[in-house]
Design a protein around this motif. Structure first.
Motif, PDB file in Angstrom:
ATOM      1  N   LEU A  93      39.717  18.586  97.224  1.00  0.00           N
ATOM      2  CA  LEU A  93      39.239  17.494  96.366  1.00  0.00           C
ATOM      3  C   LEU A  93      40.324  16.856  95.499  1.00  0.00           C
ATOM      4  CD1 LEU A  93      35.717  18.342  94.932  1.00  0.00           C
ATOM      5  CD2 LEU A  93      36.356  16.962  96.882  1.00  0.00           C
ATOM      6  N   THR A 144      42.707  14.732  96.094  1.00  0.00           N
ATOM      7  CA  THR A 144      42.854  13.283  96.274  1.00  0.00           C
ATOM      8  C   THR A 144      41.719  12.534  95.591  1.00  0.00           C
ATOM      9  OG1 THR A 144      43.963  13.632  98.401  1.00  0.00           O
ATOM     10  CG2 THR A 144      43.073  11.429  97.962  1.00  0.00           C
ATOM     11  N   PHE A 145      40.498  13.036  95.760  1.00  0.00           N
ATOM     12  CA  PHE A 145      39.330  12.419  95.133  1.00  0.00           C
ATOM     13  C   PHE A 145      39.447  12.446  93.621  1.00  0.00           C
ATOM     14  CE2 PHE A 145      35.173  13.308  93.146  1.00  0.00           C
ATOM     15  CZ  PHE A 145      34.536  12.101  93.397  1.00  0.00           C
ATOM     16  N   PHE A 187      42.200  10.072  92.412  1.00  0.00           N
ATOM     17  CA  PHE A 187      41.741   8.690  92.556  1.00  0.00           C
ATOM     18  C   PHE A 187      40.791   8.319  91.417  1.00  0.00           C
ATOM     19  CE2 PHE A 187      38.520   5.669  94.087  1.00  0.00           C
ATOM     20  CZ  PHE A 187      39.331   4.587  94.398  1.00  0.00           C
ATOM     21  N   PHE A 188      39.886   9.240  91.062  1.00  0.00           N
ATOM     22  CA  PHE A 188      38.961   8.989  89.954  1.00  0.00           C
ATOM     23  C   PHE A 188      39.722   8.815  88.645  1.00  0.00           C
ATOM     24  CE2 PHE A 188      36.720  11.081  86.386  1.00  0.00           C
ATOM     25  CZ  PHE A 188      35.755  10.110  86.159  1.00  0.00           C
ATOM     26  N   VAL A 244      30.212  11.093  88.402  1.00  0.00           N
ATOM     27  CA  VAL A 244      31.234  11.625  89.303  1.00  0.00           C
ATOM     28  C   VAL A 244      31.063  13.130  89.483  1.00  0.00           C
ATOM     29  CG1 VAL A 244      33.717  12.028  89.578  1.00  0.00           C
ATOM     30  CG2 VAL A 244      32.884   9.801  88.821  1.00  0.00           C
ATOM     31  N   THR A 299      28.740  14.044  92.124  1.00  0.00           N
ATOM     32  CA  THR A 299      29.196  13.832  93.499  1.00  0.00           C
ATOM     33  C   THR A 299      30.160  14.916  93.973  1.00  0.00           C
ATOM     34  OG1 THR A 299      31.124  12.469  92.883  1.00  0.00           O
ATOM     35  CG2 THR A 299      29.008  11.340  93.140  1.00  0.00           C
ATOM     36  N   ILE A 300      30.627  15.758  93.061  1.00  0.00           N
ATOM     37  CA  ILE A 300      31.615  16.774  93.434  1.00  0.00           C
ATOM     38  C   ILE A 300      31.115  17.705  94.539  1.00  0.00           C
ATOM     39  CG2 ILE A 300      32.786  18.854  92.585  1.00  0.00           C
ATOM     40  CD1 ILE A 300      33.417  17.308  90.057  1.00  0.00           C
ATOM     41  N   GLN A 305      31.124  15.799  97.824  1.00  0.00           N
ATOM     42  CA  GLN A 305      32.474  15.593  98.337  1.00  0.00           C
ATOM     43  C   GLN A 305      33.044  16.885  98.913  1.00  0.00           C
ATOM     44  OE1 GLN A 305      34.308  12.825  98.571  1.00  0.00           O
ATOM     45  NE2 GLN A 305      32.856  11.458  97.599  1.00  0.00           N
TER      46      GLN A 305
END
Length: 208
Positions: free
Chosen positions: A12, A14-15, A18-19, A44, A47-48, A51
């Motif tokens: 995670l 990269t995610f 990005f956030f 967010v 959504t973890i 993801q």
């Protein structure tokens, strides 16, 4: 356990980066306000797990993990711990920034507590459903989550405001604040414990 947590972090990173970059950029250009950070972080955080599971299913990493001498209870426990740690850090950091740029108030504590309890409760519901229904739940669950977060929840809140929250505020104010803090934390803790037991049982029954 540390290796499993590090694996989830790599999945995670990269995610999360990005956030973080997106939030900083949107704050700098004034697209979002400081007081909107906590709701954004809470969304967010929800959504973890989606993801995390999506990346795992895409890479079939669960097959690799189960080929190693790792206890399945530890695999499930690492998922819970990683989700709770990252969600808590996101929400806590968002609230700290909010408080830093505004005057602290009693509402800050309740905002933080409700956000934590909401995300922890969501985690307690998510993982048993995923281990029971499988990957199809990730697709359906993400859609349902956004419908509830952006459609049902605001509608219920507006209805509550119009109806004085159906007398629930009077009930809340009739007990000391410490009572509700203990009730919320205890209820959420029990939910997480039972959820972990159920998820571990469901995961142990899977064939890879």
């Amino acid at each position: 356990m540390k290796s499993l947590l590090y694996k989830d972090f790599l999945a995670l990173r990269t995610f999360l980066l990005f956030f973080l970059a997106s939030v900083i950029f949107l704050l700098l250009i004034g697209f979002i306000k400081i007081n909107a950070l906590l709701p954004a972080a809470a969304i967010v955080a929800m959504t973890i797990p989606f993801q995390l599971i999506s990346v795992e299913e895409k890479n079939n990493s669960h097959i690799f993990v189960n080929s190693l001498p790792v206890d399945r209870n530890a695999v499930v426990g690492a998922k819970y711990l990683f989700t709770l740690l990252v969600s808590t850090l996101l929400i806590g950091a968002a609230k700290m920034v909010n408080v830093f740029f505004s005057l602290p108030s009693e509402r800050d504590f309740w905002d933080l507590l409700i956000a934590f309890v909401g995300i922890w409760g969501f985690t307690a519901v998510f993982y048993p459903l995923y281990y029971w229904l499988g990957p199809v739940f990730v697709k359906i669950g993400l859609f349902v989550t956004f419908i509830v977060a952006f459609g049902v929840a605001p509608m219920l809140y507006n209805m509550g405001v119009k109806n004085n929250f159906w007398g629930l505020l009077e009930v809340f104010e009739s007990y000391p604040s410490l009572f509700w803090v203990i009730v919320l934390l205890a209820f959420t803790g029990i939910m997480l414990f039972l959820s972990l037991l159920l998820s571990s049982w469901l995961y142990r029954r899977k064939d890879f």
